[in-house]
Motif scaffolding. Structure first.
Motif, PDB file in Angstrom:
ATOM      1  N   VAL A  74      16.137  72.317  30.840  1.00  0.00           N
ATOM      2  CA  VAL A  74      17.192  72.751  30.735  1.00  0.00           C
ATOM      3  C   VAL A  74      17.370  71.883  28.945  1.00  0.00           C
ATOM      4  N   ARG A  75      18.244  72.052  27.474  1.00  0.00           N
ATOM      5  CA  ARG A  75      18.484  71.945  26.900  1.00  0.00           C
ATOM      6  C   ARG A  75      20.223  70.883  26.199  1.00  0.00           C
ATOM      7  N   HIS A  76      20.575  69.795  25.907  1.00  0.00           N
ATOM      8  CA  HIS A  76      21.112  68.902  25.746  1.00  0.00           C
ATOM      9  C   HIS A  76      21.609  69.435  24.546  1.00  0.00           C
ATOM     10  N   THR A  77      22.830  69.655  24.177  1.00  0.00           N
ATOM     11  CA  THR A  77      24.012  69.721  22.851  1.00  0.00           C
ATOM     12  C   THR A  77      24.586  69.058  22.654  1.00  0.00           C
ATOM     13  N   ALA A  78      24.596  67.944  21.803  1.00  0.00           N
ATOM     14  CA  ALA A  78      25.208  67.597  21.138  1.00  0.00           C
ATOM     15  C   ALA A  78      26.863  67.806  20.502  1.00  0.00           C
ATOM     16  N   ILE A  79      28.289  67.617  21.303  1.00  0.00           N
ATOM     17  CA  ILE A  79      29.344  68.064  21.147  1.00  0.00           C
ATOM     18  C   ILE A  79      29.652  68.517  19.961  1.00  0.00           C
ATOM     19  N   ALA A  80      29.675  67.180  18.905  1.00  0.00           N
ATOM     20  CA  ALA A  80      29.899  67.395  17.743  1.00  0.00           C
ATOM     21  C   ALA A  80      28.779  68.495  16.809  1.00  0.00           C
TER      22      ALA A  80
ATOM     23  N   SER B  71      36.955  71.711  34.546  1.00  0.00           N
ATOM     24  CA  SER B  71      38.211  72.961  34.318  1.00  0.00           C
ATOM     25  C   SER B  71      38.827  73.041  33.234  1.00  0.00           C
ATOM     26  N   LEU B  72      38.597  73.729  32.391  1.00  0.00           N
ATOM     27  CA  LEU B  72      39.102  73.677  30.585  1.00  0.00           C
ATOM     28  C   LEU B  72      41.084  74.498  31.395  1.00  0.00           C
ATOM     29  N   ASP B  73      41.065  75.210  32.946  1.00  0.00           N
ATOM     30  CA  ASP B  73      42.619  75.433  32.918  1.00  0.00           C
ATOM     31  C   ASP B  73      43.225  73.783  32.750  1.00  0.00           C
ATOM     32  N   ASP B  74      42.431  73.207  33.549  1.00  0.00           N
ATOM     33  CA  ASP B  74      43.187  71.590  33.950  1.00  0.00           C
ATOM     34  C   ASP B  74      42.905  70.685  32.970  1.00  0.00           C
TER      35      ASP B  74
ATOM     36  N   TYR C  80      26.410  70.077  31.061  1.00  0.00           N
ATOM     37  CA  TYR C  80      27.547  71.230  29.879  1.00  0.00           C
ATOM     38  C   TYR C  80      26.547  72.218  29.833  1.00  0.00           C
ATOM     39  N   SER C  81      27.309  73.065  29.263  1.00  0.00           N
ATOM     40  CA  SER C  81      27.024  74.838  29.115  1.00  0.00           C
ATOM     41  C   SER C  81      27.180  74.342  27.410  1.00  0.00           C
ATOM     42  N   ASP C  82      27.019  75.034  26.910  1.00  0.00           N
ATOM     43  CA  ASP C  82      27.054  75.363  24.795  1.00  0.00           C
ATOM     44  C   ASP C  82      28.463  76.144  25.441  1.00  0.00           C
ATOM     45  N   ASP C  83      29.145  77.163  26.378  1.00  0.00           N
ATOM     46  CA  ASP C  83      30.140  77.876  26.067  1.00  0.00           C
ATOM     47  C   ASP C  83      31.666  76.519  26.399  1.00  0.00           C
ATOM     48  N   LEU C  84      31.122  76.576  27.094  1.00  0.00           N
ATOM     49  CA  LEU C  84      31.789  75.123  28.250  1.00  0.00           C
ATOM     50  C   LEU C  84      32.593  74.344  26.642  1.00  0.00           C
TER      51      LEU C  84
END
Length: 408
Positions: A218-224, A157-160, A185-189
């Motif tokens: 599904v595809r993983h995106t490195a957050i970096a 939760s981005l709000d949390d 997790y999605s790219d938008d998240l």
């Protein structure tokens, strides 16, 4: 002589993956009982072998492995990790930004020790992989858990996250793919988390050990890869994707704005030098693993062993009355919920200790992953299908007897 007590620093440290339930299981094994272990993602014991070419490379390089390596690791392995970051789209990574360790676990402890002062806060997911909470406490910091929403596929939760930030917050841990939930997790998240870290000047700690254990296309995106300015420490290893837990071969990559983090990076270098070097034979496995045939893809594809066992475990678990589960998109686990109305559990550690003693199946309770309420557990779906079916049938029988007692 006075009784010798453990350090007060361990007062808030919890690691129930290898805790009291496992101690009880060991005692039962010593008495001759056979335990089905669904508590830990140790692939080798379930017949998942490390790639043969990786084994051969370690064997061939053993004569050159008796001495210390560079404290950050051997050149060939770090070069392979650097090439991997380029494939992932992580900008600006050089050899000096890469540290090899005895698995990712050692590097996680090193990174938190280098950052946290007494009372500093580190944001962690709930549920989490409990090592993160433990090392935050051992580093003198205060673990603060943000909520992952089960009704939204276990997404954070981005709000949390925003609500939990204080002047003492230093960083945020992102476990993606997630252990224990299997969420991806999605790219938008991920972009939302990066934006929060940028706004508040937080370091991102990205635990991406399961980035190749992916199901259903599904595809993983490195957050970096989603920022060039936010300081990000990415942790990975050979343990899961290459079925090499015992080789203890992991790596840490520093990316983002490193100019503002010079003093922190000096601390990382200091701690890296103090431990001399990582296990050298395991380091030799990294280049071959990353550059060789990616056999993990066969295991997670339709008809592959991991895919079949995930599907079977999910079908069996969700068929039990009062048990629900978000189907994992990644990793080796699922995190089912026990409906509190059906299973009014007060002490989930004792509940799963009782389950162990009655069924000879070992699981880890949800509070062992810093989940606040005693209504979840983690199950590992690594055993062969026949053993998995037997284990879940025993669990189902135990839960049925519990329901009958509650209803009586």
């Amino acid at each position: 002589m006075k009784p010798l007590k453990k350090s007060a620093k361990l007062a808030n440290v919890l690691y129930d993956i290898r805790g009291p339930i496992m101690d009880a299981a060991k005692q039962m094994e010593e008495e001759g009982q056979k335990i089905i272990k669904l508590n830990i993602g140790n692939l080798a014991v379930f017949g998942f072998d490390a790639p043969e070419e990786v084994q051969q490379d370690m064997i061939r390089n053993l004569p050159a492995s008796a001495g210390y390596s560079d404290s950050k690791g051997i050149f060939a392995a770090r070069k392979a990790v650097m090439h991997e970051t380029q494939k992932q789209g992580i900008a600006g990574v050089t050899l000096d930004d890469i540290y090899l360790g005895n698995g990712a676990s050692e590097l996680i402890a090193m990174a938190t020790n280098a950052l946290l002062n007494d009372g500093d806060e580190l944001l962690l997911p709930a549920p989490d992989y409990p090592l993160w909470t433990a090392v935050a406490s051992l580093s003198g910091g205060r673990p603060v858990h943000y909520v992952c929403d089960e009704d939204n596929g276990w997404m954070p939760s981005l709000d949390d996250i925003r609500a939990k930030i204080t002047p003492r917050t230093r960083g945020i841990v992102v476990i993606n793919p997630n252990n224990p939930t299997g969420a991806l997790y999605s790219d938008d998240l991920l972009k939302g988390i990066v934006a929060i870290a940028r706004e508040h000047g937080l370091v991102i700690f990205a635990d991406e050990v399961y980035d190749k254990v992916l199901y259903d296309g599904v595809r993983h995106t490195a957050i970096a890869s989603l920022s060039k300015d936010v300081l990000t420490l990415t942790f990975n290893s050979l343990s899961k994707s290459y079925r090499s837990c015992g080789y203890r071969a992991g790596w840490l990559v520093v990316s983002g704005d490193k100019k503002m983090a010079r003093d922190y990076i000096e601390g990382l270098n200091m701690l890296s030098n103090m431990r001399l070097c990582a296990n050298v034979p395991g380091q030799w496995a990294i280049q071959t693993a990353l550059g060789g045939y990616q056999s993990i893809n066969d295991l997670v594809a339709p008809g592959g062993r991991l895919r079949r066992q995930r599907d079977l475990a999910y079908d069996l678990i969700t068929a039990i009355p009062g048990v629900s589960c978000v189907k994992p998109s990644a990793a080796l686990y699922m995190f089912p919920k026990l409906d509190p109305k059906v299973y009014p559990i007060e002490d989930d550690r004792q509940f799963f200790l009782d389950l162990l003693k009655e069924t000879k199946v070992m699981l880890v309770q949800g509070t062992g992953f810093n989940w606040a309420t005693p209504d979840h557990f983690r199950i590992v779906f690594l055993p062969h299908e026949e053993d998995l079916r037997e284990a879940v049938n025993r669990i189902a029988g135990f839960l049925e007897r519990y329901r009958n007692r509650v209803a009586a």
